[in-house]
Design a protein around this motif. Structure first.
Motif, short mmCIF file in Angstrom:
data_model
loop_
_atom_site.label_atom_id
_atom_site.label_comp_id
_atom_site.label_asym_id
_atom_site.label_seq_id
_atom_site.Cartn_x
_atom_site.Cartn_y
_atom_site.Cartn_z
N ARG A 117 -2.82 -15.52 -26.76
CA ARG A 117 -3.12 -14.12 -26.47
C ARG A 117 -2.88 -13.79 -25.00
O ARG A 117 -2.61 -14.69 -24.21
CB ARG A 117 -4.56 -13.79 -26.90
N ASP A 118 -2.96 -12.48 -24.67
CA ASP A 118 -2.51 -12.09 -23.33
C ASP A 118 -3.46 -12.49 -22.20
O ASP A 118 -3.05 -13.11 -21.22
CB ASP A 118 -2.14 -10.59 -23.27
N THR A 140 -4.42 -15.17 -17.51
CA THR A 140 -3.80 -15.52 -18.78
C THR A 140 -4.36 -16.86 -19.26
O THR A 140 -4.62 -17.73 -18.42
CB THR A 140 -2.27 -15.62 -18.61
N THR A 182 2.87 -16.98 -20.85
CA THR A 182 2.26 -15.83 -21.54
C THR A 182 3.15 -14.58 -21.42
O THR A 182 3.34 -13.87 -22.40
CB THR A 182 0.86 -15.54 -20.93
N TYR A 183 3.71 -14.36 -20.24
CA TYR A 183 4.53 -13.15 -20.06
C TYR A 183 5.90 -13.28 -20.70
O TYR A 183 6.46 -12.30 -21.16
CB TYR A 183 4.66 -12.78 -18.58
N ASP A 193 5.76 -12.48 -24.37
CA ASP A 193 5.81 -11.06 -24.66
C ASP A 193 5.75 -10.28 -23.35
O ASP A 193 4.66 -10.07 -22.79
CB ASP A 193 4.63 -10.68 -25.56
N ARG A 222 3.27 -7.59 -22.00
CA ARG A 222 1.98 -7.96 -21.41
C ARG A 222 1.92 -7.71 -19.90
O ARG A 222 0.85 -7.55 -19.34
CB ARG A 222 1.69 -9.44 -21.69
N ARG A 238 0.78 -4.35 -19.78
CA ARG A 238 -0.63 -4.35 -20.19
C ARG A 238 -1.53 -4.82 -19.05
O ARG A 238 -2.63 -4.31 -18.85
CB ARG A 238 -0.84 -5.22 -21.43
N SER A 292 -0.78 -14.73 -11.50
CA SER A 292 -0.30 -13.86 -12.57
C SER A 292 0.57 -12.75 -11.98
O SER A 292 1.63 -12.42 -12.50
CB SER A 292 -1.52 -13.25 -13.26
#
Ligand code: CTP
Length: 492
Positions: free
Chosen positions: A140-141, A176, A183-184, A187, A190, A193, A209
């Motif tokens: 998940r993000d 993350t 993570t990025y 997707d 994100r 997001r 991040s």
């Protein structure tokens, strides 16, 4: 126990729950829907958890109507049975993704089978492979979006938080669960997001991040512009949009989809004259306006009001920097910007275009003696959008010079009063000419021709200039006079 998966996270979880006091939120899971999921999962020998934004917002005491359920079993099967128990008839199933959802009492309830996701480099569509709860959580993000609450009978409401989302939530930090680059790249949406949550929740994006976003900003290319704009619009509706807009600029995400806005940035100096930085000015206007409106399209008016300033910028000796006509050029750009960003092209676009075109007019009125005629013209052109235009223009006063701001605002109040007074008297806001083109043609026995348009316009101008009153009798008499001047003879 948390699913049957045998990986190191599973053991970490067991260890954690042995030493950390178990936090239980069962009193917050009173909705019928959670009990129905529990029963359906029990029947299907599966485990189910509520996860993601719903849990985050529960902890933040924010309203969130959308409920995400993750299961060790089959998402669609669990959705079908839960819907049956709740008496819900329609379930939408996306078999390829192992997801399903339905609407129950105004909430969208979404079911997913826990998965290990791997995304292909050129697309956001995941290849789905079944996984454990922790597998699912780690894909998940953000840690604050990866917390889950158990819906099992014996552990109902227990928090499952292997990545310390709760701590991050307390510290208001976006982190993350995996290395940010992973993570990025799983997707890239994100990244948008991250900025959106930072603006919306007033959280800080963890340093590494932020770096990963800067490095991967160009990957936004594989995200559809519609999804990017959903996030952008949420940023505009945050309490202080400038927080997100500045982050978008600093990370260069903005450069990927909104070069015109990026161009507003920067200050040029010549012969000791420097103009203001139009990017930061725009941000200030958006913030000022946001304090007084929830209207997304009015906020777009603020985003775009000076968009053509870099294009129209000139240095004029003895005067300094000028931006002549930026309002007209900007208004002409609005449709193409909206089209490229896949924003609605009908009345919303027209409204924004009108705001951009007229944004200097009220301020111009405050500079001179306010003539009735100029106010009437503004009312006529702005129509029902006059109040929104006035809000935008008020937000546009960002001078650091306090006495200047005071003077502007005072004059502004005068313009507002005048607007009300003239509208009451002359009703020009939704002005319909009291004499139509048909009547002009009939009176002078004309076919459609340029004189008809000229007469209509002259009547409109006479009303707006206050030469005649806005009524049929005066307009008709004026039309006859105009006809005489053009050697037109009215029929008897
Ligand atoms: N999620 C994710 N990556 C995405 C989108 C969503 O990991 N690109 C996960 C997060 O766990 C998120 C959950 O899916 O919490 C639900 O996503 P969504 O409904 O889009 O967002 P919310 O987090 O619920 O936030 P909001 O409702 O404000 O959009």
């Amino acid at each position: 126990m948390i699913f049957q998966g045998q990986n190191k996270y599973f053991y970490l979880l067991v260890l954690k729950s042995t030493f950390a006091p178990q936090m239980n939120f069962s009193r917050h899971l009173q909705k019928t829907v959670f009990r129905a999921v529990q029963q359906a999962a029990l029947e299907q020998h599966a485990e189910a958890f509520v996860i993601g934004g719903y849990v985050r917002d529960l902890m933040l005491k924010r309203l969130n109507k959308d409920i995400d359920i993750v299961t060790s079993g089959d998402g669609p099967a669990l959705a079908n049975r839960t819907a049956e128990l709740l008496g819900v008839k329609r379930v939408s199933i996306f078999a390829n993704f192992g997801t399903a959802h339905f609407i129950y009492k105004g909430s969208e309830v979404e079911f997913v089978s826990a998965r290990k996701e791997s995304y292909r480099a050129t697309s956001r569509k995941p290849d789905v492979e079944k996984g454990t709860l922790v597998d699912d959580q780690m894909r998940r993000d953000f840690t604050v979006n990866a917390m889950a609450l158990s819906l099992q009978e014996d552990s109902f409401g227990d928090l499952v938080d292997p990545f310390n989302g709760l701590l991050d939530l307390e510290n208001k930090i976006l982190r993350t669960p995996l290395e940010p680059a992973i993570t990025y790249s799983d997707d890239p949406l994100r990244m948008m997001r991250a900025v959106r949550f930072a603006a919306q929740l007033n959280f800080t994006i963890e340093e590494k991040s932020l770096l990963a976003i800067k490095e991967n900003a160009a990957r936004l290319e594989i995200v559809s512009v519609e999804r990017t704009m959903v996030e952008f619009n949420k940023i505009l509706l945050a309490k202080k949009p400038s927080v997100g807009l500045k982050l978008l600029f600093d990370t260069e995400l903005l450069h990927q989809f909104f070069p015109e806005m990026v161009k507003l940035h920067g200050v040029e100096k010549k012969n000791n004259y420097a103009h203001k930085d139009n990017f930061y000015h725009t941000l200030e206007v958006v913030d000022n306006l946001r304090a007084n409106t929830n209207n997304l399209w009015l906020l777009w008016g603020a985003v775009l009001h000076d968009i053509a300033k870099p294009h129209t910028k000139r240095f004029e000796d003895g005067i300094g920097w000028t931006f002549h006509g930026h309002e007209d050029v900007g208004a002409r750009w609005v449709p193409k910007i909206f089209q490229r960003l896949k924003l609605p092209l009908d009345h919303q676009m027209k409204f924004v275009q009108k705001l951009v075109a007229l944004h200097l007019r009220p301020i111009a009125l405050t500079k001179d003696e306010i003539s009735d005629s100029a106010v009437r013209r503004l009312l006529f052109e702005a129509g029902d959008d006059i109040d929104d235009l006035m809000l935008l223009c008020q937000a546009d006063i960002t001078s650091k010079n306090e006495s200047k701001v005071k003077r502007y605002l005072a004059n502004y109040e005068k313009v507002k009063l005048k607007l009300v007074e003239l509208e009451e008297k002359d009703r020009v806001r939704n002005f319909q000419p009291p004499v139509s083109g048909e009547l002009v043609m009939e009176t002078f026995q004309l076919q459609p021709c340029k004189e008809v348009g000229e007469i209509k316009n002259a009547i409109k101008d006479a009303i707006l200039d206050g030469k005649i009153q806005n009524n049929y009798e005066e307009a008709f008499a004026f039309m006859i006079e105009l006809g005489k001047a053009l050697n037109l003879v009215p029929k008897n």
